[in-house]
Design a protein around this motif. Structure first.
Motif, short mmCIF file in Angstrom:
data_model
loop_
_atom_site.label_atom_id
_atom_site.label_comp_id
_atom_site.label_asym_id
_atom_site.label_seq_id
_atom_site.Cartn_x
_atom_site.Cartn_y
_atom_site.Cartn_z
N ASP A 1 0.83 -1.20 0.00
CA ASP A 1 0.00 0.00 0.00
C ASP A 1 0.87 1.25 0.00
OD1 ASP A 1 -2.56 1.31 0.17
OD2 ASP A 1 -2.11 1.74 2.26
N ASP A 2 1.89 1.28 0.86
CA ASP A 2 2.79 2.44 0.93
C ASP A 2 3.52 2.66 -0.38
OD1 ASP A 2 2.23 3.19 3.53
OD2 ASP A 2 3.76 1.88 4.39
N PHE A 3 4.01 1.58 -0.96
CA PHE A 3 4.78 1.71 -2.21
C PHE A 3 3.93 2.30 -3.32
CE2 PHE A 3 6.45 0.17 -6.25
CZ PHE A 3 7.79 0.54 -6.14
N LEU A 4 2.68 1.87 -3.41
CA LEU A 4 1.79 2.41 -4.44
C LEU A 4 1.49 3.88 -4.19
CD1 LEU A 4 -0.71 -0.55 -4.93
CD2 LEU A 4 1.10 0.20 -6.48
N LYS A 5 1.37 4.27 -2.92
CA LYS A 5 1.15 5.69 -2.60
C LYS A 5 2.32 6.53 -3.07
CE LYS A 5 -1.59 4.92 1.61
NZ LYS A 5 -1.57 5.01 3.10
N VAL A 6 3.52 6.07 -2.77
CA VAL A 6 4.72 6.82 -3.15
C VAL A 6 4.90 6.82 -4.66
CG1 VAL A 6 7.24 6.84 -3.00
CG2 VAL A 6 5.88 6.36 -0.96
N PHE A 7 4.66 5.67 -5.28
CA PHE A 7 4.84 5.55 -6.73
C PHE A 7 3.87 6.46 -7.48
CE2 PHE A 7 3.90 3.45 -10.81
CZ PHE A 7 5.18 3.39 -11.34
N ARG A 8 2.63 6.53 -6.99
CA ARG A 8 1.62 7.36 -7.66
C ARG A 8 1.59 8.79 -7.12
NH1 ARG A 8 -3.21 2.89 -6.86
NH2 ARG A 8 -2.51 1.37 -8.41
N GLN A 9 2.32 9.03 -6.01
CA GLN A 9 2.33 10.33 -5.34
C GLN A 9 0.92 10.80 -5.02
OE1 GLN A 9 4.85 12.48 -4.00
NE2 GLN A 9 5.69 10.40 -4.08
N ARG A 10 0.13 9.87 -4.45
CA ARG A 10 -1.20 10.19 -3.96
C ARG A 10 -1.33 9.60 -2.56
NH1 ARG A 10 -5.85 8.15 -7.68
NH2 ARG A 10 -5.40 6.36 -6.37
N SER A 11 -2.32 10.06 -1.81
CA SER A 11 -2.53 9.54 -0.46
C SER A 11 -3.32 8.24 -0.47
CB SER A 11 -3.28 10.57 0.40
OG SER A 11 -4.54 10.87 -0.17
N LEU A 12 -3.63 7.73 -1.67
CA LEU A 12 -4.36 6.47 -1.80
C LEU A 12 -3.45 5.44 -2.46
CD1 LEU A 12 -7.82 7.80 -3.04
CD2 LEU A 12 -7.20 7.11 -0.73
#
Length: 356
Positions: free
Chosen positions: A97-108
């Motif tokens: 979940d964290d990696f996808l947030k950082v990768f997409r630069q969104r809070s989701l």
């Protein structure tokens, strides 16, 4: 008993030295925390602070436990390994979940459904395995009886309902810690206190264990590996202490879902294996209150057609918007957490006195 001190000290050491290394590494690769746009405006300054620091907590816990076993020349137990499995498994879900947030630069990050499926897969695997691995007395890491300060003999859930109940407890606790992780040091400091209570519970159960005193002794605890559960709890507590040094306001790093889901999973695992499932709601009363604030806010919003009970949920953000400084909210919530922990330990001790 030395193992408890070893585990806490070793995990604290690895967490203290590992966290600044993680800060540098995460900052170098741009793994910064995205901030929700509808949150308090003061939080926008936190954008870009390294996240996924929960990896350090998980690794420090595992190393603390592992090196303790080497130092004491004792083999790992089924209960201890299962709690660590649950912690690591939930940490993997949180890391994704964290990696996808950082990768997409969104809070989701992960979609809510995918995140919940991941949590339930790990929880079910833990619950099923907890009903295996009996020791020489027939005690298993998990028990199908519902428990408060010990098993409630009148309520036997059976294997299927136990797995469902364990899944609900694990998902609820991990999400409760996750919701609490919204201010610098709030979740970390609160977890230190709750894990400390499980150190005390494990040590006490070991001293009054049916394996030590004999199964015929009134009031003894039929817990499979109470001392090893205390060692695991001490390792997590030490890891959280070390991380809190860098996570307290102003935070240099955040644990992210990697840490919050892992810590919540470890708490639920300790509650299940120590046969104190319902007691966890008292020991972790702060997490319960914060979770309820979100449930109330969302439920009332839908029922009332857009009205709110709080200025913002989870509850700690409401007090920020009321005008409390972030540090004030954190310290006062720590006090509340400490009161719940004291109340829970009092209930645990009262349960022992009553049976004796």
């Amino acid at each position: 008993m030395r193992g408890v001190l070893y585990a806490a000290g070793i995990a604290l050491f690895f967490s203290l030295i590992g966290t600044p290394m993680a800060i540098k590494t995460l900052a170098r690769y741009g793994f910064g925390q995205p901030i929700r746009e509808d949150g308090p405006t003061t939080h926008q300054a936190k954008r870009g602070t390294p996240t996924m620091g929960g990896v350090v907590i998980v690794l420090a816990t595992v190393l603390g436990y592992g090196f303790t076993k080497l130092a004491t020349m004792r083999m790992p137990t089924a209960s201890g390994m299962l709690v660590l499995f649950l912690m690591v498994g939930m940490g993997v879900v949180g890391f994704t979940d964290d990696f996808l947030k950082v990768f997409r630069q969104r809070s989701l990050g992960l979609r809510a459904k995918a995140k919940m499926i991941g949590q339930w897969i790990v929880a079910i695997a833990f619950a099923v395995m907890a009903l295996h691995f009996p020791n020489s007395l027939g005690f298993k890491p998990g028990d199908t009886h519902l428990s408060f300060v010990r098993n409630i003999s009148a309520i036997d859930l059976g294997a299927v309902l136990f797995v469902i109940w364990a899944g609900l407890l694990i998902a609820g606790t991990s999400n409760g810690v996750n919701l609490t992780d919204g201010l610098d040091g709030l979740a970390t400091g609160s977890c230190v206190m709750v894990f400390a209570s499980y150190v005390l519970i494990g040590v006490w159960q070991h001293g009054e264990s049916c394996a030590t005193l004999g199964t015929g002794v009134q009031g003894c605890y039929p817990v499979r590996d109470p001392l090893d559960l205390a060692i695991v709890a001490a390792a997590v507590m030490g890891a959280c202490f070390g991380f809190l040094w860098w996570n307290t306001s102003p935070a240099k790093i955040y644990m992210g879902d990697t840490g919050s889901l892992a810590l919540g999973g470890a708490l639920a695992g300790l509650a299940i294996c120590s046969q104190t499932e319902l007691l966890l709601a008292l020991l972790g009363g702060l997490f319960v209150i914060i979770t309820l604030s979100v449930v109330i806010q969302v439920g009332y919003f839908k029922i009332s057609g857009g009205k709110r009970v709080f200025k913002m949920a989870p509850l700690h953000h409401h007090f920020e918007l009321v005008g409390w400084a972030e540090v004030t909210v954190v310290v006062r919530f720590w006090i509340i957490c400490g009161l719940f922990v004291g109340l829970g330990l009092g209930a645990f001790y009262a349960g022992w006195i009553t049976v004796k």
